[in-house]
Design a protein around this motif. Structure first.
Motif, mmCIF file in Angstrom:
data_model
loop_
_atom_site.group_PDB
_atom_site.id
_atom_site.type_symbol
_atom_site.label_atom_id
_atom_site.label_comp_id
_atom_site.label_asym_id
_atom_site.label_seq_id
_atom_site.Cartn_x
_atom_site.Cartn_y
_atom_site.Cartn_z
ATOM 1 N N SER A 146 0.854 -1.185 0.000
ATOM 2 C CA SER A 146 0.000 0.000 0.000
ATOM 3 C C SER A 146 0.889 1.233 0.000
ATOM 4 O O SER A 146 2.111 1.136 0.161
ATOM 5 N N GLN A 147 0.282 2.388 -0.158
ATOM 6 C CA GLN A 147 1.061 3.616 -0.126
ATOM 7 C C GLN A 147 1.812 3.735 1.204
ATOM 8 O O GLN A 147 2.978 4.123 1.247
ATOM 9 N N GLU A 148 1.137 3.343 2.296
ATOM 10 C CA GLU A 148 1.770 3.443 3.611
ATOM 11 C C GLU A 148 3.001 2.542 3.695
ATOM 12 O O GLU A 148 4.033 2.938 4.227
ATOM 13 N N SER A 149 2.865 1.308 3.145
ATOM 14 C CA SER A 149 4.010 0.389 3.219
ATOM 15 C C SER A 149 5.177 0.934 2.409
ATOM 16 O O SER A 149 6.337 0.832 2.812
ATOM 17 N N ILE A 150 4.862 1.496 1.246
ATOM 18 C CA ILE A 150 5.925 2.019 0.389
ATOM 19 C C ILE A 150 6.622 3.193 1.083
ATOM 20 O O ILE A 150 7.847 3.297 1.100
ATOM 21 N N GLU A 151 5.826 4.035 1.735
ATOM 22 C CA GLU A 151 6.425 5.169 2.453
ATOM 23 C C GLU A 151 7.248 4.688 3.642
ATOM 24 O O GLU A 151 8.301 5.252 3.942
ATOM 25 N N LEU A 152 6.766 3.617 4.277
ATOM 26 C CA LEU A 152 7.522 3.063 5.403
ATOM 27 C C LEU A 152 8.897 2.580 4.924
ATOM 28 O O LEU A 152 9.923 2.857 5.544
ATOM 29 N N VAL A 153 8.908 1.858 3.783
ATOM 30 C CA VAL A 153 10.184 1.367 3.242
ATOM 31 C C VAL A 153 11.092 2.547 2.920
ATOM 32 O O VAL A 153 12.287 2.553 3.253
ATOM 33 N N ALA A 154 10.522 3.586 2.309
ATOM 34 C CA ALA A 154 11.320 4.742 1.926
ATOM 35 C C ALA A 154 11.910 5.415 3.161
ATOM 36 O O ALA A 154 13.111 5.734 3.197
ATOM 37 N N ASP A 155 11.077 5.608 4.176
ATOM 38 C CA ASP A 155 11.567 6.283 5.380
ATOM 39 C C ASP A 155 12.633 5.451 6.085
ATOM 40 O O ASP A 155 13.611 5.981 6.602
ATOM 41 N N THR A 156 12.434 4.125 6.085
ATOM 42 C CA THR A 156 13.414 3.266 6.742
ATOM 43 C C THR A 156 14.772 3.349 6.050
ATOM 44 O O THR A 156 15.808 3.275 6.701
ATOM 45 N N LEU A 157 14.755 3.482 4.721
ATOM 46 C CA LEU A 157 16.015 3.501 3.973
ATOM 47 C C LEU A 157 16.464 4.921 3.639
ATOM 48 O O LEU A 157 17.417 5.093 2.867
ATOM 49 N N ASN A 158 15.780 5.923 4.180
ATOM 50 C CA ASN A 158 16.133 7.322 3.890
ATOM 51 C C ASN A 158 16.111 7.626 2.404
ATOM 52 O O ASN A 158 17.025 8.230 1.862
ATOM 53 N N MET A 159 15.080 7.150 1.747
ATOM 54 C CA MET A 159 14.967 7.403 0.305
ATOM 55 C C MET A 159 13.710 8.231 0.041
ATOM 56 O O MET A 159 12.752 8.164 0.811
#
Lengths: 433, 194
Positions: free
Chosen positions: B76-89
Motif C-alpha cells: 500500500s502507499q503506507e508500506s511504500i512510504e515506510l520502506v522509503a523512510d526506513t532507507l532514507n529514500m
C-alpha cells in the motif's frame, strides 16, 4: 560434427541423487576444482578460459574468456551471475539451482579468484522462490565449510556471495538493466559503451555471466582447456543444456555436447512429436530467436555457425517445438503480448512498436486483417530493429519478421476474405488499424 | 486432444509502459490500519543485514520491499512510504521501483493468487484452458479479485518451467507443474473455492 552423444556422460546435471547437499557434492569430488584453481596463477586461468572456447550461454554467445580479459583495472570489482532466466522456452538455470547449486558456487569462487573479485551477486528471478531457497541453503552450507565469505584454503583471498531476488521483469535479464535492478533502481537498460566490464555496478568493473556459463568454469579447470575444447562443436564447444518444450513427447532439459543435430534432439532425445504428428516449426533458442520451418532443419546442428547458416541463432538453446496443427499466427501473437508487457518503456521505438504490433496481431486473430497489414508489421519491425538501447526491441521484432518471412501463407489465411465487406481498402480514405 | 490456443483479446492497446499504472493503486482501500504498518525490531535487523550486502543502502530497497510485502500482504502507499523512510529514500523513488516490477502487488490480491502462465510453451500445451476456465467460472480478468476476496487471477509471463507446461504459480510461491484442468479443479475444490 556430430559427436558420440550416446556415450556422453553429463557433468553438470549428472543425476547423482541429493547432489544439492554439500556432503554428497564433496563425496563426488566437489570443490576439488576450486583447490586446483587456487594453485594456478590468475592470468593463466583467464587464458585457459579463453583457450577453452567457452561462449556465454545466456543468449549472445560471446566468448567468456574474452569478456573476462576486458575487465577494468579499478577496484572493487563485482561478479554478477545472471539467473533471471525469463526468455520463454528457457528453463535450464533452474535445473542447475535445483540439482547442482554447489557447482555454481564453485564456479563463482573460481571466477572471483581469477578476476580478483571480492563480491558476487547471484541474481535470481523472483518467481523462482523455491530455487532461491535451495541456493541460499547451499550458500549457507558452503559458508559453514569455510568457503564462501572465508579465506579460501591455500590462499589469502575471500569471496562473499549474495543472492539478489528479482521481482518479475523480463528486462532484468539484460545485463545493464540487471545492474540497475541490483542498485535498487527501476531496471532500465544502460547505454553501451561503456561496457559493464569497465563501468558496471556502482560504476566499478563488473563481469556478468550466465548461470550455465559459470558452471562450465570448474569443468574447464578439471579437464584442461584443450580437452574441454574437444567436447562438441569446435566453434562452440562444451556441454550444453538443451531445453525441449512445446509439442514434444519427452520435454525437459538434456545435457549433451554442443552441436547436436536439431532432428536428433527432437526425435532421438525428445521422443518425437505427440500423436505421431508432423513437425511444423522450431524456435531453436528461446522465443526471440528466428523461427525455423520444418524443412529448414535438415542437417542443422545446435552451434553458432550452423544455426547462422540456417538463418537463426542459438540463444539459450531452449527449443520450442510446434506440430503441424499449430497456428503460427496465434503462437506469435502471444509472444507479441509478452514483449509489449515487458518493454521497459525507455525507448520510443520499442515502447510504441511493441504495442502497435500486438494490436495488429489482435486484428489477425479476429480474422479482420487486410493483406497490407502483413507489410505494415514488417515496416514496424524495421523501425524497431537496432534503434533502441537494448536488444529487447530486436527480440520483439524477430519473431514477427521471421514468422512472416517463413510462414506468410498462415498470415494470409487470417486476412479478411475478399467477399467480406470492407476488404477493398483502396476505397477508404483512412483505414484505422 | 489438441489444446485450445484461444487467446482472449487484450484491451491494453496502445498503453504505454511508462504510463504510471500506479495512479490507480491508491484508489483501493487499505486492509490494515495505517498505524499497524510498522517494522518491528526483527524486521529492522533483517533490513540492516540487507544493507550490509551492498555498498550503498539504496540497493537494499528490493529486499526490503519483499519483506514489506510478505509482512503486509501487498504494498500500500503506507508500506511504500515506510520502506522509503526506513532507507532514507524519497517516497517517489521507492514507488518507482515498486511499480516497475509485476511481483510487487500494488493492489490487494485474493487470498489465493493464481498466476497462470500462458506464454508460448504453456500456450502450446494448454495453458489457456486453465486460464480461460478461471475467467469463465469466476468472471475474472487479468489482475482482478473475486468479490469475496478469495481468488485473484493473473496471466503470467513465462515462469521458466516450459518443460513441465502448463504451469501456475500460487501466491508468488511454489509452482503447480504439468497442470491439467482436472488437477486444477481438484486443487480449487480442496481450497474450498470451487
Amino acid at each position: 560434427m556430430q559427436t558420440g552423444f550416446e556415450t556422453y556422460k553429463p557433468m553438470i546435471l549428472n543425476g547423482t541423487p541429493d547432489l544439492h547437499q554439500i556432503e554428497v557434492y564433496e563425496a563426488e569430488g566437489g570443490y576439488e576444482d576450486l583447490k586446483k584453481a587456487l594453485q594456478i596463477p590468475r592470468s593463466e586461468l583467464v587464458e585457459s578460459v579463453k583457450k577453452s572456447g567457452l561462449r556465454g550461454r545466456g543468449g549472445a554467445g560471446f566468448s567468456t574468456g574474452m569478456k573476462w580479459s576486458f575487465i577494468g583495472k579499478d577496484k572493487p570489482r563485482y561478479l554478477i551471475v545472471n539467473g533471471d532466466e525469463s526468455e520463454p522456452g528457457s528453463f535450464k538455470d533452474r535445473q542447475i539451482f535445483e540439482f547442482n547449486p554447489h557447482l555454481l558456487i564453485e564456479g563463482c569462487l573460481i571466477t572471483a579468484y581469477a578476476l580478483e573479485i571480492k563480491t558476487c551477486y547471484i541474481y535470481i528471478r523472483g518467481e523462482y522462490a523455491k530455487w532461491i531457497r535451495i541456493v541460499e541453503d547451499a550458500l549457507a552450507d558452503s559458508r559453514k565449510k569455510g568457503l564462501v565469505g572465508k579465506t579460501l584454503p591455500g590462499s589469502d583471498f575471500s569471496v562473499e556471495i549474495y543472492v539478489h531476488k528479482g521481482a518479475g521483469a523480463y528486462i532484468c535479464g539484460e545485463e545493464s538493466a540487471l545492474m540497475n535492478s541490483i542498485e535498487g533502481k527501476r531496471a532500465y537498460p544502460r547505454l553501451k559503451p561503456p561496457f559493464p566490464a569497465v563501468v558496471g555496478l556502482w560504476g566499478k568493473p563488473t563481469i556478468i555471466n550466465n548461470v550455465e556459463t559459470i558452471t562450465n568454469i570448474p569443468l574447464i579447470v578439471r579437464l584442461g582447456a584443450e580437452n574441454y575444447a574437444k567436447i562438441g562443436a569446435p566453434d562452440h564447444p562444451g556441454p550444453m543444456l538443451y531445453g525441449l518444450s512445446g509439442h514434444i513427447n519427452k520435454p525437459g532439459i538434456y545435457e549433451l555436447p554442443s552441436g547436436m543435430l536439431i532432428s536428433d534432439l527432437i526425435y532421438k532425445i525428445g521422443g518425437g512429436i505427440p500423436d505421431g504428428k508432423k513437425l511444423k516449426a522450431v524456435i531453436p533458442g528461446g522465443s526471440s530467436m528466428p523461427i525455423l520451418r520444418a524443412d529448414m532443419i535438415d542437417g542443422v546442428t545446435m552451434n553458432a555457425e550452423s544455426l547462422k547458416k540456417a538463418g537463426t541463432s542459438i540463444g539459450t538453446a531452449g527449443m520450442i517445438i510446434m506440430d503441424e496443427d499449430t497456428d503460427i499466427v496465434e503462437a506469435v501473437a502471444r509472444l507479441t503480448h509478452f514483449y509489449h508487457h515487458e518493454s521497459c518503456g525507455q525507448c520510443t521505438p520499442c515502447r510504441e512498436g511493441t504495442g502497435w504490433i500486438e494490436m495488429i496481431y489482435q486484428k489477425f486473430l479476429r480474422d479482420e486483417a487486410e493483406p497490407r497489414d502483413i507489410d505494415l508489421l514488417l515496416s514496424i519491425c524495421k523501425q524497431m530493429e537496432m534503434r533502441t538501447i537494448c536488444a529487447l526491441a530486436d527480440g520483439a521484432a524477430w519473431p514477427v519478421r521471421f514468422s512472416i518471412e517463413r510462414f506468410r501463407e498462415e498470415y494470409e489465411k487470417h486476412c479478411k476474405k475478399p467477399e467480406s465487406p470492407g476488404w477493398n481498402y483502396k476505397m477508404r480514405a483512412v483505414s484505422g488499424v | 486432444m489438441k489444446p485450445s490456443l484461444n487467446i482472449p483479446h487484450t484491451s491494453n492497446h496502445g498503453d504505454s509502459q511508462t504510463m504510471p499504472e500506479g495512479l490507480q493503486v491508491f484508489e483501493t482501500q487499505n486492509t490494515r490500519n495505517p498505524s499497524e504498518i510498522v517494522f518491528n525490531d526483527d524486521d529492522l535487523a533483517k533490513i540492516e543485514e540487507f544493507k550490509r550486502r551492498y555498498p550503498n543502502q539504496e540497493a537494499a530497497v528490493m529486499p526490503t520491499l519483499w519483506l514489506a510485502q510478505e509482512k503486509f500482504g501487498w504494498l500500500s502507499q503506507e508500506s511504500i512510504e515506510l520502506v522509503a523512510d526506513t532507507l532514507n529514500m524519497p517516497h517517489a523513488d521507492v514507488f518507482g521501483v515498486a511499480s516497475f516490477y509485476t511481483m510487487y502487488f500494488k493492489k490487494p490480491k485474493g487470498k489465493l493468487h493464481v498466476a497462470v502462465c500462458t506464454n508460448i510453451s504453456c500456450q502450446l500445451c494448454g495453458g489457456y484452458e486453465i486460464y480461460n476456465f478461471i475467467r469463465q467460472t469466476f468472471g475474472l480478468e487479468n489482475g482482478e479479485v473475486t468479490g469475496d476476496g478469495k481468488l485473484s487471477l493473473e496471466e503470467a509471463e513465462c515462469l521458466g518451467s516450459c518443460g513441465t507446461a502448463p504451469v501456475a504459480q500460487i501466491n508468488n510461491g511454489d509452482y503447480m507443474e504439468n497442470l491439467t484442468l482436472e488437477k486444477f479443479k481438484a486443487f480449487l475444490k480442496d481450497k474450498g473455492i470451487l
